[in-house]
Design a protein around this motif. Structure first.
Motif, PDB file in Angstrom:
ATOM      1  N   ARG A 154       0.838  -1.199   0.000  1.00  0.00           N
ATOM      2  CA  ARG A 154       0.000   0.000   0.000  1.00  0.00           C
ATOM      3  C   ARG A 154       0.875   1.253   0.000  1.00  0.00           C
ATOM      4  NH1 ARG A 154      -4.920   2.413   1.662  1.00  0.00           N
ATOM      5  NH2 ARG A 154      -4.732   4.048   3.247  1.00  0.00           N
ATOM      6  N   THR A 155       1.901   1.266   0.846  1.00  0.00           N
ATOM      7  CA  THR A 155       2.801   2.409   0.916  1.00  0.00           C
ATOM      8  C   THR A 155       3.494   2.634  -0.421  1.00  0.00           C
ATOM      9  OG1 THR A 155       3.209   1.909   3.253  1.00  0.00           O
ATOM     10  CG2 THR A 155       4.736   3.415   2.176  1.00  0.00           C
ATOM     11  N   GLY A 156       3.987   1.548  -1.015  1.00  0.00           N
ATOM     12  CA  GLY A 156       4.665   1.671  -2.301  1.00  0.00           C
ATOM     13  C   GLY A 156       3.731   2.122  -3.405  1.00  0.00           C
ATOM     14  N   ALA A 157       2.496   1.613  -3.391  1.00  0.00           N
ATOM     15  CA  ALA A 157       1.518   1.998  -4.409  1.00  0.00           C
ATOM     16  C   ALA A 157       1.186   3.480  -4.315  1.00  0.00           C
ATOM     17  CB  ALA A 157       0.247   1.164  -4.254  1.00  0.00           C
ATOM     18  N   ILE A 158       0.994   3.969  -3.084  1.00  0.00           N
ATOM     19  CA  ILE A 158       0.681   5.388  -2.895  1.00  0.00           C
ATOM     20  C   ILE A 158       1.852   6.252  -3.324  1.00  0.00           C
ATOM     21  CG2 ILE A 158       0.197   7.148  -1.141  1.00  0.00           C
ATOM     22  CD1 ILE A 158      -1.385   4.997   0.395  1.00  0.00           C
ATOM     23  N   THR A 159       3.065   5.843  -2.958  1.00  0.00           N
ATOM     24  CA  THR A 159       4.257   6.588  -3.370  1.00  0.00           C
ATOM     25  C   THR A 159       4.372   6.623  -4.887  1.00  0.00           C
ATOM     26  OG1 THR A 159       5.405   5.947  -1.337  1.00  0.00           O
ATOM     27  CG2 THR A 159       6.765   6.689  -3.173  1.00  0.00           C
ATOM     28  N   HIS A 160       4.070   5.494  -5.525  1.00  0.00           N
ATOM     29  CA  HIS A 160       4.141   5.432  -6.989  1.00  0.00           C
ATOM     30  C   HIS A 160       3.130   6.384  -7.627  1.00  0.00           C
ATOM     31  CE1 HIS A 160       4.801   3.860 -10.951  1.00  0.00           C
ATOM     32  NE2 HIS A 160       3.566   3.384 -11.051  1.00  0.00           N
ATOM     33  N   MET A 161       1.928   6.446  -7.067  1.00  0.00           N
ATOM     34  CA  MET A 161       0.927   7.381  -7.589  1.00  0.00           C
ATOM     35  C   MET A 161       1.434   8.823  -7.496  1.00  0.00           C
ATOM     36  SD  MET A 161      -2.599   5.815  -5.952  1.00  0.00           S
ATOM     37  CE  MET A 161      -2.826   4.044  -5.826  1.00  0.00           C
ATOM     38  N   ARG A 162       2.050   9.157  -6.360  1.00  0.00           N
ATOM     39  CA  ARG A 162       2.572  10.506  -6.191  1.00  0.00           C
ATOM     40  C   ARG A 162       3.732  10.760  -7.148  1.00  0.00           C
ATOM     41  NH1 ARG A 162       1.886  14.317  -5.354  1.00  0.00           N
ATOM     42  NH2 ARG A 162       2.992  15.184  -3.577  1.00  0.00           N
ATOM     43  N   ASP A 163       4.592   9.763  -7.323  1.00  0.00           N
ATOM     44  CA  ASP A 163       5.712   9.918  -8.257  1.00  0.00           C
ATOM     45  C   ASP A 163       5.229  10.106  -9.692  1.00  0.00           C
ATOM     46  OD1 ASP A 163       7.660   9.757  -6.322  1.00  0.00           O
ATOM     47  OD2 ASP A 163       8.043   7.613  -6.588  1.00  0.00           O
ATOM     48  N   GLU A 164       4.047   9.555  -9.985  1.00  0.00           N
ATOM     49  CA  GLU A 164       3.467   9.706 -11.316  1.00  0.00           C
ATOM     50  C   GLU A 164       2.758  11.044 -11.485  1.00  0.00           C
ATOM     51  OE1 GLU A 164       3.420   7.303 -14.084  1.00  0.00           O
ATOM     52  OE2 GLU A 164       5.195   6.879 -12.874  1.00  0.00           O
ATOM     53  N   GLY A 165       2.747  11.856 -10.436  1.00  0.00           N
ATOM     54  CA  GLY A 165       2.165  13.184 -10.535  1.00  0.00           C
ATOM     55  C   GLY A 165       0.759  13.331 -10.007  1.00  0.00           C
ATOM     56  N   TRP A 166       0.209  12.295  -9.370  1.00  0.00           N
ATOM     57  CA  TRP A 166      -1.141  12.397  -8.827  1.00  0.00           C
ATOM     58  C   TRP A 166      -1.141  13.353  -7.639  1.00  0.00           C
ATOM     59  CZ3 TRP A 166      -4.832   7.711  -8.957  1.00  0.00           C
ATOM     60  CH2 TRP A 166      -4.647   6.979 -10.134  1.00  0.00           C
ATOM     61  N   PRO A 167      -2.047  14.314  -7.588  1.00  0.00           N
ATOM     62  CA  PRO A 167      -2.147  15.226  -6.441  1.00  0.00           C
ATOM     63  C   PRO A 167      -2.520  14.456  -5.174  1.00  0.00           C
ATOM     64  CG  PRO A 167      -3.331  16.097  -8.337  1.00  0.00           C
ATOM     65  CD  PRO A 167      -2.991  14.670  -8.663  1.00  0.00           C
TER      66      PRO A 167
END
Length: 361
Positions: A308-321
């Motif tokens: 879950r932590t990695g998935a959320i970090t990946h979303m943020r790294d992809e530019g998701w607000p």
């Protein structure tokens, strides 16, 4: 001290607080709150504080000093004192402690480096696991679980709670949504597919109960893999409540896969030696981490939370607000920034480029 305070024992106040939170917090969350406040209640007993009306800022300071002297990590102190501050704030609202006391509970700050979870599952490693599952265990229950965990960033309890009826992959599924949520037929035309709907039910509660309910959009590739699991490898089971779990067991009196089983599956999937050699120099012929029930002993294995932590970090790294990510994973933007936002500097820079104008460049 205010003369309008109403006497109350620390233990009684704790029970009132937890009862108040019961309608909006999952049982596991309430248990964690109880665990964090327990040392304070015990300390009050030892100090002879049987009425919170008598609690002062100096008492709070002495409790803080006692916990620090016990050698607790700063991150643990931050969590426990942060919860204590919430509890004291509640006590202030019910006239149990002096007005203004919550503001005097000093929660130690934690540097970002101390907050970063080193067990986070990186995007590169997640993609490696996805690739191996696609090649060697395509459309298996394990494969479908990992796809949904990584793609949605959901919690373990949310994954387990999914029913077949919570999967909306095709246009024909929308009629079911109309009946479940009393949506007008015309409004369904604006609903885009595919998605899964996380719902709170008594036998499969979500962490934040009704507030945790949400539809989460899916990528079509992910849906194809989950659908093939349903079509080919899912064992048809119906539970005691006449529900059809998405992730079922093959035998036994519990049709729905248990949390412990999901956790074990994740430990297995994240062991590197399942796909290649052991990076820790262990002999895979007699490694204890390959024994049933001991998978977590592998230094590289991960539980569902780091996914879950990695998935959320990946979303943020992809530019998701943060606000968008928060709604998708059922958290607040503040929690996203503080606890889950562990950026890869290069990827984060790349995701910001779209916000640059020609002039600013």
């Amino acid at each position: 001290m205010s003369q309008n305070l109403e006497p109350i024992d620390p233990r009684e106040a704790l029970e009132l607080w937890l009862d108040r939170l019961e309608s909006t917090r999952a049982d596991e969350t309430l248990s964690s709150y109880r665990y964090r406040i327990k040392p304070f209640v015990q300390w009050c007993d030892e100090e002879g504080i049987d009425n919170l009306n008598d609690l002062s800022s100096r008492d709070i300071f002495r409790f803080d000093s006692t916990r620090r002297a016990e050698g607790l990590a700063v991150t643990t102190l931050n969590t426990q004192l942060g919860t204590l501050k919430q509890f004291i704030r509640f006590c202030e609202r019910i006239d149990a402690v002096s007005e203004g006391l919550p503001a005097k509970v000093e929660v130690p700050s934690v540097e970002l480096a101390d907050r970063v979870n080193d067990e986070l599952l990186s995007a590169d490693r997640a993609e490696t696991i996805r690739g191996k599952l696609s090649r060697y265990q395509y459309a298996s229950r394990r494969h479908a679980m990992f796809e949904l965990l990584w793609h949605t960033g959901c919690r373990l309890g949310g994954l387990r709670a999914l029913d077949l009826g919570d999967c909306f992959f095709e246009q024909s599924d929308l009629e079911r949504l109309r009946h479940q949520d009393d949506i007008e037929r015309d409004a369904l035309e604006a609903v885009e597919l595919p998605f899964v709907y996380f719902r709170h039910r008594p036998t499969t509660p979500l962490k934040n109960k009704r507030e945790g309910e949400r539809p989460v959009a899916l990528d079509r590739e992910v849906v194809d893999r989950v659908q093939e699991y349903i079509d080919v490898n899912r064992v048809e089971r119906v539970d005691a409540n006449n529900r059809r779990p998405l992730f079922t067991t093959e035998k036994g009196d519990r049709p729905r896969v248990s949390k412990s089983s999901i956790r074990r599956e994740i430990y297995i999937m994240t062991q590197p030696c399942r796909w290649a050699g052991c990076p820790h120099g262990r002999d895979t012929a007699n490694c204890e981490a390959l024994e049933h029930g001991l998978e977590a002993r592998c230094p590289s294995s991960r539980s569902p939370h780091p996914i879950r932590t990695g998935a959320i970090t990946h979303m943020r790294d992809e530019g998701w607000p943060p606000e968008v990510v928060a709604e998708r994973v059922n958290a607040t933007p503040e929690v996203i920034r503080e606890h889950y936002d562990h950026p890869d500097p290069i990827r984060r820079m790349q995701s910001r480029r779209e916000f640059l104008t020609e002039d600013s460049e």
